[in-house]
Design an enzyme around this catalytic site. Structure first.
Site: not given
Ligand code: PMP
Length: 361
Positions: A102, A172, A196
């Site tokens: 990511w 993030d 999530k």
């Protein structure tokens, strides 16, 4: 109704009482006669939901005064571009820690906006480790330092954060937001897709220190400007009303559970149970991640005999344990133990794993 145990990485498990509450209110929202998803986002019914979602994030994450909480579409992927468009100042560069898949995407998008310095790159460990936070120092002329608090695919998670001094730290937090207490005042900006720990996909939460709003250039397209979203309280345009409503309902549940501390205690116990099963399997299962940085959210492991991984995932699914296949880019197995997962759910998995190892060892 018996439901499978849901280990998907995202979209992912939502507490069943939240789903039931949304279903009960879907057609006639609390006696108003209409659904919340079919009325004006500028009316009082939606307004209450919108502001309560913001208030709950502020309360549960301990967001200090002087920070704005924004709801934006486009996922964390839009933030990979939008954040540098707003925060990277002309003539300066952006610092990134390359911690895995990511971070790599965040870096690639930032490079389209300006100059990127990679402060640390985990290639040597195959992205199975992280730097000592005290060694992460901003470079000269840096607009911000970006980290990925939890790598959803690699299964590595920062346990303590760098101190970047006057240079804002950006994180993030897509896959571990609100999974543990975090001192928000140490960050200039935090972003996280909701799908999530916060609810369904469709909304991204951005928490930004207000002085950084001044960096948004008037030249930016309206939707791309943090300043525009902040000025309009995330109602500059039509917000993703359903995901925000669902997120508010999830947050009410987190509050009832006792907030971030209580959730973190549960998360630590759940992760410990699964790592115990992996580590005590006499090598039948193996977690490749540096023990100092093992994620409590996304737990990855291999089987000694990798050829048996497909059978493991298939038999687990048949036993009602869903979503255990590792990300397509790395293979192996992965269980995502987000806030909604129960210790009992994890114990069903570890019992299955012990049994599978006995039969196939
Ligand atoms: N960052 C992290 C850490 C992620 O886990 C994900 C999605 N799994 C993303 C960014 C991308 O999020 P989205 O799909 O919402 O754009």
């Amino acid at each position: 109704m018996s439901r499978p145990v849901n280990f998907y990485a995202g979209p992912s498990m939502i507490p069943v009482d939240v789903l039931e509450s949304l279903a009960a209110d879907m057609v006639d929202y609390r006696g108003t006669g209409l659904s919340l998803v079919e009325v004006s986002h500028r009316g009082p019914v939606y307004d209450e939901v919108h502001n309560e979602a913001i208030r709950l994030i502020r309360e549960l994450m301990g967001v200090p005064e002087g920070y704005s909480i924004l709801f934006i579409g486009g996922g964390a992927t839009l933030q990979f571009s939008m954040m540098p468009m707003n925060l990277l100042r002309p003539g300066e560069s952006a610092d990134y820690v390359h911690s895995g898949a990511w971070a790599k995407k965040a870096i690639a998008e930032a490079r389209k906006v300006g100059t990127v310095n990679v402060l640390w790159d985990g290639a040597d460990s195959d992205y199975m480790s992280l730097p000592d936070p005290s060694t992460v120092r901003p470079s000269e002329g840096s607009s911000y330092v970006h980290i990925t608090s939890n790598e959803t695919i690699g299964g590595v998670q920062w346990k303590a954060f760098p101190d970047t001094g006057d240079v804002p730290m950006v994180a993030d937090m897509s896959s571990d937001i609100l999974s543990r207490p975090v001192d928000v005042s140490r960050f200039g900006l935090i972003y996280a897709g909701a799908q999530k720990n916060l609810g369904p996909s469709g909304v991204t939460v951005v928490i930004i220190r207000d002085d950084l709003l001044e960096r948004s250039s008037d030249e930016l397209g309206a939707y791309l400007s943090y300043a525009v979203h902040a000025k309009g309280n995330s109602l500059y345009n039509t917000p993703p009303v359903f995901p925000i409503w669902a997120m508010k309902t999830v947050l009410e549940g987190v509050k009832k559970r006792g907030g971030a501390e209580a959730v973190a205690r549960d998360n630590t116990a759940k992760a410990a149970e699964l790592y115990r099963a992996i580590d005590s399997s006499d090598g039948f299962y193996r977690c490749p991640v540096d023990p100092a940085f093992r994620s409590e959210m996304n737990i990855v492991w291999r089987l000694k005999d990798e050829a048996k991984e497909a059978a493991f995932v298939k038999e687990a699914a048949a036993a009602g344990l869903m979503g255990l296949k590792g990300h397509r880019s790395v293979g192996g197995c992965r269980a995502s133990l987000y806030n909604a997962m129960t210790l009992d759910g994890v114990k069903q998995l570890t019992a299955f794993m012990d049994d599978f190892a006995k039969k196939n060892g």
